[in-house]
Design an enzyme around this catalytic site. Sequence first.
Site, short mmCIF file in Angstrom:
data_model
loop_
_atom_site.label_atom_id
_atom_site.label_comp_id
_atom_site.label_asym_id
_atom_site.label_seq_id
_atom_site.Cartn_x
_atom_site.Cartn_y
_atom_site.Cartn_z
N THR A 1 30.89 42.51 77.83
CA THR A 1 29.52 41.97 77.77
C THR A 1 28.72 42.55 78.91
O THR A 1 29.24 42.69 80.03
CB THR A 1 29.48 40.43 77.83
N ASP B 1 32.25 35.30 76.66
CA ASP B 1 32.77 33.94 76.75
C ASP B 1 32.99 33.26 75.39
O ASP B 1 34.04 32.68 75.13
CB ASP B 1 31.74 33.15 77.57
N ARG C 1 27.94 37.55 65.55
CA ARG C 1 28.10 36.23 66.16
C ARG C 1 28.41 35.30 65.00
O ARG C 1 27.52 34.89 64.27
CB ARG C 1 26.81 35.82 66.87
N ASP D 1 26.52 41.08 80.49
CA ASP D 1 26.05 40.01 81.39
C ASP D 1 26.91 39.81 82.65
O ASP D 1 26.46 39.19 83.61
CB ASP D 1 26.00 38.67 80.64
N ASP E 1 29.19 37.72 83.08
CA ASP E 1 29.16 36.27 83.34
C ASP E 1 30.47 35.56 83.02
O ASP E 1 30.48 34.35 82.78
CB ASP E 1 28.01 35.64 82.53
N GLY F 1 27.65 39.91 71.39
CA GLY F 1 26.73 41.04 71.64
C GLY F 1 27.52 42.29 71.97
O GLY F 1 28.52 42.23 72.69
N ARG G 1 21.43 36.41 79.67
CA ARG G 1 21.56 35.06 79.11
C ARG G 1 21.34 34.00 80.19
O ARG G 1 20.26 33.93 80.74
CB ARG G 1 22.92 34.88 78.43
O1 F6P Z 1 25.37 38.47 75.89
C1 F6P Z 1 24.72 39.69 75.84
C2 F6P Z 1 23.26 39.48 75.54
O2 F6P Z 1 22.64 40.75 75.48
C3 F6P Z 1 22.50 38.55 76.51
O3 F6P Z 1 22.14 39.22 77.69
C4 F6P Z 1 21.35 38.14 75.65
O4 F6P Z 1 20.86 36.88 76.06
C5 F6P Z 1 21.95 38.04 74.28
O5 F6P Z 1 23.10 38.86 74.28
C6 F6P Z 1 21.05 38.48 73.16
O6 F6P Z 1 21.73 38.28 71.96
P1 F6P Z 1 21.25 38.81 70.55
O7 F6P Z 1 21.52 40.29 70.52
O8 F6P Z 1 22.09 38.07 69.58
O9 F6P Z 1 19.78 38.53 70.45
#
Ligand code: F6P
Length: 351
Positions: free
Chosen positions: A157, A135, A104, A159, A161, A43, A203
């Site tokens: 990120t 991560d 991703r 998050d 995390d 992300g 997340r």
């Molecule tokens: O890891 C960053 C994040 O924004 C999380 O907070 C969220 O769960 C996820 O990515 C959403 O991912 P995507 O943009 O692939 O829907």
Amino acid sequence: MFDLLYDESNIPEISTLVAKSYNGVTEPGEKKIKKVGVLTSGGDAPGMNATIRSVVRTGINSGLEVYGVTRGYHGLWKGEISPIGVRDVSETLQRGGTFLMTARSKTFMTKEGVLQGARMMQVYDLDALIVSGGDGSFQGARALARLGVPVIGIPGTIDNDIACTEYTIGYDTAMNTAMEAIDKLRDTASSHERCSVIEVMGRHAGYIALNVGIATGAEVILIPEVETDFNRDVIRTILDGRNKGKRHYIVIVAEGAGDATEIAQKIEAQTGIESRPTILGHLQRGGSPTLRDRTTASLMGARAIDCLLEGRYNRLIIEKNGVITDVDIEEGLAMQKTISPKDIETAKRLS
Ligand code: F6P
């Protein structure tokens, strides 16, 4: 140029790529780094452009050649690799998103994908790779490291995390974006005497929810790290507030702790207080990075280049006790992150 530690006839599964001959740190000066690739993965996060800019400028100003890899690991195995110059990163510091784009990559979670990425680095004569991401992106970097590719990870990120670092680039901007949105939601919740249930990203982690909840004076904060008794922690808290004279309520729910729409319906059904859900979603990932994110990205990018120049490979750049430093990638990824119970307790006492 690095040597691949495995040949094509003997590629181990990613999960068993446990360094038979790889021992983490390469001796300083053993192999000199000249060409470095940089990519953003997973992300996006505000500050990723500032990270790339720092890697490009500090790298080139230290005599390295820097190559940008577009679309993360996806672009790596497809060979989307081109040189970047110091002027190419002008006017990027203040921009959200990542101009290298991100993805991703499912392919990169396979052994063939990782090996193809390593091979593509050899095709382009890249000596090392700098990865900005979370991560999952670091796990990809570790898989490359175990194949013999020198890597450096920079935490990017929203998050926050990643266990080995106190801070991840993008977190501050995302929280400020969420805070501003929630302040606006409070205005309308107050006018209508409603309960506003707001879902924030994160997340499986509750860092954004907890801190944004404290900063916006939320009555209830729900995070995945803490088990919730709905009647006691949500319904009772709201009713106690009403009985003390409160006329509107803010409930923050981390996406990993529940669904804002369901929670709003339950609150309305059990308390009779009109409730509305809002999912802040991807707007939390955009916007111009804050000072905190711009400076952290700039310092971490420079540290990544320093590691490579000093022959310290397979490191994650981290913030520890407020200072930018680095840790071995294997060690860093083995750590577990926890939310401070004291902060959770304080948030409750503030409501
Ligand atoms: O890891 C960053 C994040 O924004 C999380 O907070 C969220 O769960 C996820 O990515 C959403 O991912 P995507 O943009 O692939 O829907």
